[in-house]
Scaffold this active site. Structure first.
Site, PDB file in Angstrom:
ATOM      1  N   ASN A 109      94.530 104.545  30.325  1.00 45.88           N
ATOM      2  CA  ASN A 109      94.510 105.435  29.164  1.00 45.88           C
ATOM      3  C   ASN A 109      95.171 106.772  29.478  1.00 45.88           C
ATOM      4  OD1 ASN A 109      93.108 103.393  28.047  1.00 45.88           O
ATOM      5  ND2 ASN A 109      91.105 104.371  28.135  1.00 45.88           N
ATOM      6  N   HIS A 116      99.133 105.139  33.532  1.00 41.52           N
ATOM      7  CA  HIS A 116     100.176 105.316  32.518  1.00 41.52           C
ATOM      8  C   HIS A 116     100.398 106.790  32.158  1.00 41.52           C
ATOM      9  CE1 HIS A 116      99.518 100.829  31.278  1.00 41.52           C
ATOM     10  NE2 HIS A 116     100.165 100.971  32.403  1.00 41.52           N
ATOM     11  N   CYS A 176     114.400 121.560  26.485  1.00 38.96           N
ATOM     12  CA  CYS A 176     113.880 121.968  27.793  1.00 38.96           C
ATOM     13  C   CYS A 176     114.397 123.366  28.099  1.00 38.96           C
ATOM     14  CB  CYS A 176     114.350 120.980  28.859  1.00 38.96           C
ATOM     15  SG  CYS A 176     113.992 121.536  30.538  1.00 38.96           S
TER      16      CYS A 176
HETATM   17  N1  APR Z   1      84.541  98.052  24.124  1.00 37.94           N
HETATM   18  C1  APR Z   1      85.300  97.394  25.030  1.00 37.94           C
HETATM   19  N2  APR Z   1      86.499  96.852  24.738  1.00 37.94           N
HETATM   20  C2  APR Z   1      86.959  96.984  23.483  1.00 37.94           C
HETATM   21  C3  APR Z   1      86.241  97.664  22.483  1.00 37.94           C
HETATM   22  C4  APR Z   1      84.971  98.211  22.839  1.00 37.94           C
HETATM   23  N3  APR Z   1      84.204  98.867  21.963  1.00 37.94           N
HETATM   24  N4  APR Z   1      86.967  97.626  21.337  1.00 37.94           N
HETATM   25  C5  APR Z   1      88.093  96.960  21.607  1.00 37.94           C
HETATM   26  N5  APR Z   1      88.097  96.553  22.899  1.00 37.94           N
HETATM   27  C6  APR Z   1      89.119  95.797  23.619  1.00 37.94           C
HETATM   28  C7  APR Z   1      89.956  94.857  22.783  1.00 37.94           C
HETATM   29  O1  APR Z   1      89.275  93.612  22.587  1.00 37.94           O
HETATM   30  C8  APR Z   1      91.208  94.707  23.639  1.00 37.94           C
HETATM   31  O2  APR Z   1      91.069  93.636  24.561  1.00 37.94           O
HETATM   32  O3  APR Z   1      90.039  96.703  24.157  1.00 37.94           O
HETATM   33  C9  APR Z   1      91.257  96.036  24.421  1.00 37.94           C
HETATM   34  C10 APR Z   1      92.383  96.949  24.014  1.00 37.94           C
HETATM   35  O4  APR Z   1      93.590  96.341  24.338  1.00 37.94           O
HETATM   36  P1  APR Z   1      94.980  97.123  24.236  1.00 37.94           P
HETATM   37  O5  APR Z   1      95.068  97.833  22.941  1.00 37.94           O
HETATM   38  O6  APR Z   1      96.024  96.142  24.586  1.00 37.94           O
HETATM   39  O7  APR Z   1      94.846  98.259  25.323  1.00 37.94           O
HETATM   40  P2  APR Z   1      95.217  98.245  26.852  1.00 37.94           P
HETATM   41  O8  APR Z   1      94.877  96.948  27.491  1.00 37.94           O
HETATM   42  O9  APR Z   1      94.650  99.499  27.437  1.00 37.94           O
HETATM   43  O10 APR Z   1      96.795  98.384  26.770  1.00 37.94           O
HETATM   44  C11 APR Z   1      97.502  98.520  27.960  1.00 37.94           C
HETATM   45  O11 APR Z   1      99.539  98.979  26.784  1.00 37.94           O
HETATM   46  O12 APR Z   1     100.719 100.081  25.102  1.00 37.94           O
HETATM   47  C12 APR Z   1     100.378 100.052  26.418  1.00 37.94           C
HETATM   48  O13 APR Z   1     100.450 101.890  27.880  1.00 37.94           O
HETATM   49  C13 APR Z   1      99.695 101.334  26.843  1.00 37.94           C
HETATM   50  O14 APR Z   1      97.908 101.681  28.424  1.00 37.94           O
HETATM   51  C14 APR Z   1      98.355 100.857  27.350  1.00 37.94           C
HETATM   52  C15 APR Z   1      98.664  99.446  27.790  1.00 37.94           C
END
Ligand code: APR
Length: 262
Positions: A111, A128, A165
Site C-alpha cells: 500500500n 510500491h 520540477c
Molecule cells: N479485509 C481483507 N481483505 C479485503 C477486504 C477486507 N475488509 N476487502 C477486500 N479485501 C481483499 C480483496 O478480496 C482482494 O483480494 O483485498 C484484496 C485487494 O486486492 P487488490 O485491489 O488487487 O490489491 P493489492 O493486492 O494490494 O494490489 C496489488 O496492484 O495496482 C497495484 O500497486 C498496486 O499495490 C497495488 C498492487
C-alpha cells in the site's frame, strides 16, 4: 491442503500464541475498511472509464499526465481524510507486544498509504512506494508539495497538470510510487525477503496476489515450511499455497489474532 475458516481457529490461535517472529504482507484490502477503494473496484468521476491498471503505468502518465497526476493527488486527499481501522491497530498492538518480548512483527506493505504508520506501527518496507512523495520524471530529484486541497470523498470535475520540477526545470513531477512494469525499491524487497525467511509465522492480508513480484514473497515461506495464513474475504491467487485461509474482513480477524497472541 489449505484449511478454510471464517473465524480464527484453535490451530491458528496456537500458531499465533507461539510465534515470536511474524512477517505480514499487506495489500489494499487492509485499508478497505477505512474507506480506501481497492485496485480492482470500479472508479468514479474523471476516471470512471479507466481501471487502476490503466492509470498506474508510465505510458498512461505520458499519454495524459493530468489525468494520472490528478488521480494520485485526489487519492492523497482521500487517504488523509480517512482513519486507520481495527486491522491496522491490531497489527500495531501485536508489533508492540512482540517487541516487548524481544520478538518482532515485520510489516511489508504494497500500500502507498500511511495508515499502518498512523495506527502506530513501524513499516519495514513500502514495496510500491508512498503516495505522499514526488519526484521529477527527468532528474529524479524528490520534491515537497503542499497537501492537495481536494474533497477526498468526491472526485474533482477537472484535472490539473503535474507541476514542473524546480530542480532541473526540464521534467515534471510524478508520484513516487511503483507503476506496473517498474522495478520495486531493491532495499524494501530485500528487507521483506529477509523478514519472511526469518519468520516463524507469515500472514498475507488483503491482497489479491496478482501483482508480481510482491505476490512471490509468500513462496519464500512455503519453501521453508513456515506456516502461512491468509486473511481475505475472497479466495485469491495465493490461497492454494496457504496453510490456512481465514475468510473475512481483516479488521475482525486481525483483532482476534492479536487477542490470541497475548
Ligand atoms: N479485509 C481483507 N481483505 C479485503 C477486504 C477486507 N475488509 N476487502 C477486500 N479485501 C481483499 C480483496 O478480496 C482482494 O483480494 O483485498 C484484496 C485487494 O486486492 P487488490 O485491489 O488487487 O490489491 P493489492 O493486492 O494490494 O494490489 C496489488 O496492484 O495496482 C497495484 O500497486 C498496486 O499495490 C497495488 C498492487
Amino acid at each position: 491442503m489449505v484449511k478454510e475458516a471464517e473465524q480464527i481457529t484453535d490451530d491458528v490461535a496456537e500458531l499465533v500464541a507461539s510465534a515470536h517472529r511474524v512477517a505480514v504482507l499487506t495489500g489494499a484490502g487492509i485499508s478497505a475498511e477505512s474507506g480506501v477503494p481497492t485496485f480492482r473496484e470500479a472508479q468514479t468521476g474523471l476516471w470512471e472509464r479507466f481501471s487502476a491498471e490503466d492509470l498506474a503505468t508510465v505510458e498512461a502518465f505520458e499519454n495524459d499526465p493530468a489525468l494520472v497526476w490528478t488521480w494520485y493527488r485526489w487519492r492523497q486527499s482521500l487517504i488523509q481524510a480517512v482513519e486507520p481501522n481495527p486491522g491496522h491497530s491490531a497489527l500495531a498492538d501485536w508489533q508492540a507486544q512482540l517487541r516487548a518480548r524481544q520478538g518482532e512483527l515485520s510489516i511489508v506493505t504494497q500500500n502507498v498509504d500511511d495508515l499502518h504508520e498512523r495506527a502506530g506501527a513501524e513499516v519495514l518496507g513500502h514495496l510500491h512506494g508512498s503516495i505522499f512523495t514526488h519526484r521529477c520524471v527527468e532528474c529524479a530529484e524528490p520534491a515537497e508539495l503542499p497537501a492537495p486541497q481536494y474533497n477526498g470523498f468526491e472526485p474533482p470535475s477537472d484535472s490539473e497538470q503535474p507541476p514542473a520540477c524546480l530542480a532541473c526545470a526540464h521534467g515534471v513531477l510524478r508520484p513516487n510510487v511503483v507503476w506496473f512494469g517498474e522495478m520495486l525499491p531493491a532495499e524494501a524487497f530485500e528487507d521483506a525477503s529477509a523478514a519472511i525467511r526469518s519468520a516463524d509465522l507469515v500472514l498475507v492480508v488483503g491482497t489479491s496476489g496478482i501483482v508480481q513480484p510482491a505476490a512471490s514473497l509468500p513462496l519464500l515461506a512455503m519453501e521453508r515450511r513456515t506456516p502461512l495464513v491468509e486473511v481475505n474475504p475472497e479466495p485469491t491467487e495465493l490461497t492454494e499455497v496457504m496453510d490456512y485461509s481465514l475468510r473475512g474482513p481483516s479488521g475482525t480477524l486481525l483483532a482476534q489474532m492479536v487477542q490470541a497472541s497475548r
